[in-house]
Design a protein around this motif. Structure first.
Motif, short mmCIF file in Angstrom:
data_model
loop_
_atom_site.label_atom_id
_atom_site.label_comp_id
_atom_site.label_asym_id
_atom_site.label_seq_id
_atom_site.Cartn_x
_atom_site.Cartn_y
_atom_site.Cartn_z
N UNK A 67 9.43 -8.40 8.35
CA UNK A 67 8.67 -7.65 7.34
C UNK A 67 9.47 -7.55 6.04
N UNK A 68 8.76 -7.73 4.93
CA UNK A 68 9.33 -7.39 3.61
C UNK A 68 8.61 -6.14 3.14
N UNK A 69 9.35 -5.04 3.00
CA UNK A 69 8.74 -3.78 2.57
C UNK A 69 8.44 -3.81 1.08
N UNK A 70 7.25 -3.34 0.71
CA UNK A 70 6.92 -3.21 -0.71
C UNK A 70 6.68 -1.76 -1.06
N UNK A 109 0.82 -1.20 0.00
CA UNK A 109 0.00 0.00 0.00
C UNK A 109 0.85 1.25 0.00
N UNK A 110 0.30 2.32 0.53
CA UNK A 110 0.96 3.61 0.52
C UNK A 110 2.01 3.76 1.59
N UNK A 111 2.66 4.93 1.58
CA UNK A 111 3.78 5.18 2.49
C UNK A 111 3.37 5.07 3.95
N UNK A 112 2.16 5.57 4.28
CA UNK A 112 1.71 5.54 5.67
C UNK A 112 1.56 4.12 6.19
N UNK A 113 0.95 3.24 5.37
CA UNK A 113 0.77 1.85 5.77
C UNK A 113 2.12 1.18 5.99
N UNK A 114 3.02 1.34 5.02
CA UNK A 114 4.31 0.66 5.10
C UNK A 114 5.10 1.15 6.30
N UNK A 115 5.08 2.46 6.55
CA UNK A 115 5.78 3.02 7.71
C UNK A 115 5.21 2.46 9.02
N UNK A 116 3.88 2.35 9.09
CA UNK A 116 3.23 1.83 10.29
C UNK A 116 3.64 0.38 10.55
N UNK A 117 3.69 -0.43 9.49
CA UNK A 117 4.07 -1.83 9.65
C UNK A 117 5.52 -1.96 10.10
#
Length: 414
Positions: A218-221, A202-210
């Motif tokens: 975690x694997x960042x996408x 998803x977007x930057x906010x979701x990835x940062x939160x995870x």
């Protein structure tokens, strides 16, 4: 146990079944594809509720496009599942092997991850893509979509669960978190007793939160602040065509470009031709002072934030740069490490760009829109990894597996 812990335990049990499912996994995938087509009307009805809710919530047209399902898109989802079924099974592949002096035979073998968690936003096609890839890779999956697509996701996931059960698989190979609250997302991020890996899409906010909250690996996408650099030797018509495709073919996706950099020696010739094509789609340009001198006041003055932003819309930042090195420096400063491209007829400049730009996919004379598992021949994808450990770029089957060593002896002791 909480509801999510029960779901995790069930997924863990299902993952044991999947370890030895072998070619039967393809039967389950083909059953999913068939069921998606047969229940297309049901999925569209659920999706219409999400679209109406999205409109009432003020979602932009580009976000509604990410959310919208049509018969054609559902057929595309089914085709994606079939493509995964047709791929070679990676599980059991011997990656390397050797025999030691003491006679021990060691093999490094590809194995399933176990249970994969995926948190994603308003794209219901991810539900089938993710489930298919995880199942083929021998892992159970727990999906957690956003509230915008909850009705679509519920319909798709239930159809898939019933489909795999019809061919003898546990339903819990595929699970969907029905609670779309922030609390459920946080709980999933911390479900370390059951999840082996967590993938945010998803977007930057979701990835940062995870990344900040997860207790699970975690694997960042890919947040995609993607660039195209028009070199001074570029073919202007080619540059305009590639930029038009990379920005307008589907601006709401992560491999669409957000900034173009144009060498000062070609800017007066190239920028008007580029703008002429972009104007046919009413693309808003935000440019530097030099860009505005060439193209006029219709170009909005660009801010620092514009060069750092993933617009996901018909908006494009523009900057005229003095050299190839300046373009590389700009990309290093603002890129999210997803996809970048150079348009050039200079072989040395192409090589320097591909060597110096540190992104998951680096192109020469081609659109960034090709950064996609299907386009790369991987079948459907989980996402585009922008990190460097384990998986980078489009994440297909191999990236969803782990490995283990199998050692065979005949009585050796140490």
């Amino acid at each position: 146990m909480t509801q999510l812990e029960i779901m995790g335990a069930n997924a863990k049990n299902a993952s044991v079944f999947l370890r030895t499912a072998g070619s039967k996994k393809d039967d389950a995938l083909l059953a999913i594809a068939k069921a998606l087509r047969e229940h297309s009307d049901e999925i569209i009805k659920a999706n219409e509720i999400d679209i109406e809710n999205g409109k009432n919530a003020g979602l932009t047209e580009s976000l509604l496009d990410r959310l919208r399902l049509t018969p054609e898109r559902i057929n595309g989802m089914a085709e994606g599942v079939e493509q995964v079924a047709a791929l070679a099974d990676p599980i059991g592949n011997v990656l390397e092997g050797r025999t030691l002096k003491n006679g021990l035979n060691i093999e490094k073998v590809r194995v399933p991850m176990g249970v994969i968690g995926i948190i994603f936003e308003a794209r219901p096609n991810v539900t089938s893509d993710a489930a298919a890839l995880c199942l083929k890779a021998g892992s159970a999956v727990i999906l957690r979509g956003g509230k915008e697509a909850i009705n679509s996701n519920l319909a798709v996931s239930e159809i898939m669960r019933n489909a795999v059960e019809s061919v003898g698989f546990p339903k819990d190979c595929i699970a969907l978190v029905k609670d779309t609250s922030r609390q459920s997302a946080t709980e999933l991020m911390q479900l370390s007793d059951y999840l082996d890996v967590l993938i945010p899409r998803g977007g930057a906010g979701l990835i940062r939160s995870v990344v900040e909250n997860a207790k699970v690996p975690v694997i960042e996408t890919g947040v995609g602040n993607c660039h195209i650099f028009v070199d001074e030797s570029a073919d202007v018509d080619m540059a305009a065509s590639i930029i038009f495709n990379a920005k307008t073919s589907r601006p709401s996706v992560c491999n669409a470009i957000e900034t173009i950099l144009v060498h000062k020696n070609i800017a007066e010739k190239a920028l008007p031709e580029i703008k002429k094509l972009l104007d046919t789609k009413n693309v808003e340009l935000r440019g530097c002072e030099t860009t505005r001198k060439i193209l006029g006041d219709s170009v909005i003055p660009a801010t620092e934030e514009d060069y750092a932003k993933e617009f996901l819309d018909y908006i494009l930042a523009v900057k005229v740069v003095d050299s190839l090195d300046d373009a590389i420096d700009h990309i290093a400063k603002y890129s999210t490490g997803h996809s970048e491209s150079i348009i050039t007829n200079d072989y040395n400049n192409a090589n320097k760009f591909t060597a110096c730009v540190d992104s998951a996919a680096v192109y020469v004379n081609a659109s960034t829109r090709f950064t996609d598992g299907g386009e790369f021949g991987l079948g459907a994808e989980i996402g585009i990894s922008t990190q460097k450990l384990h998986a980078r770029g489009p994440m297909g089957l191999n990236e969803l597996t782990s490995c283990k060593f199998i050692i065979r002896g005949n009585g050796q002791i140490r």
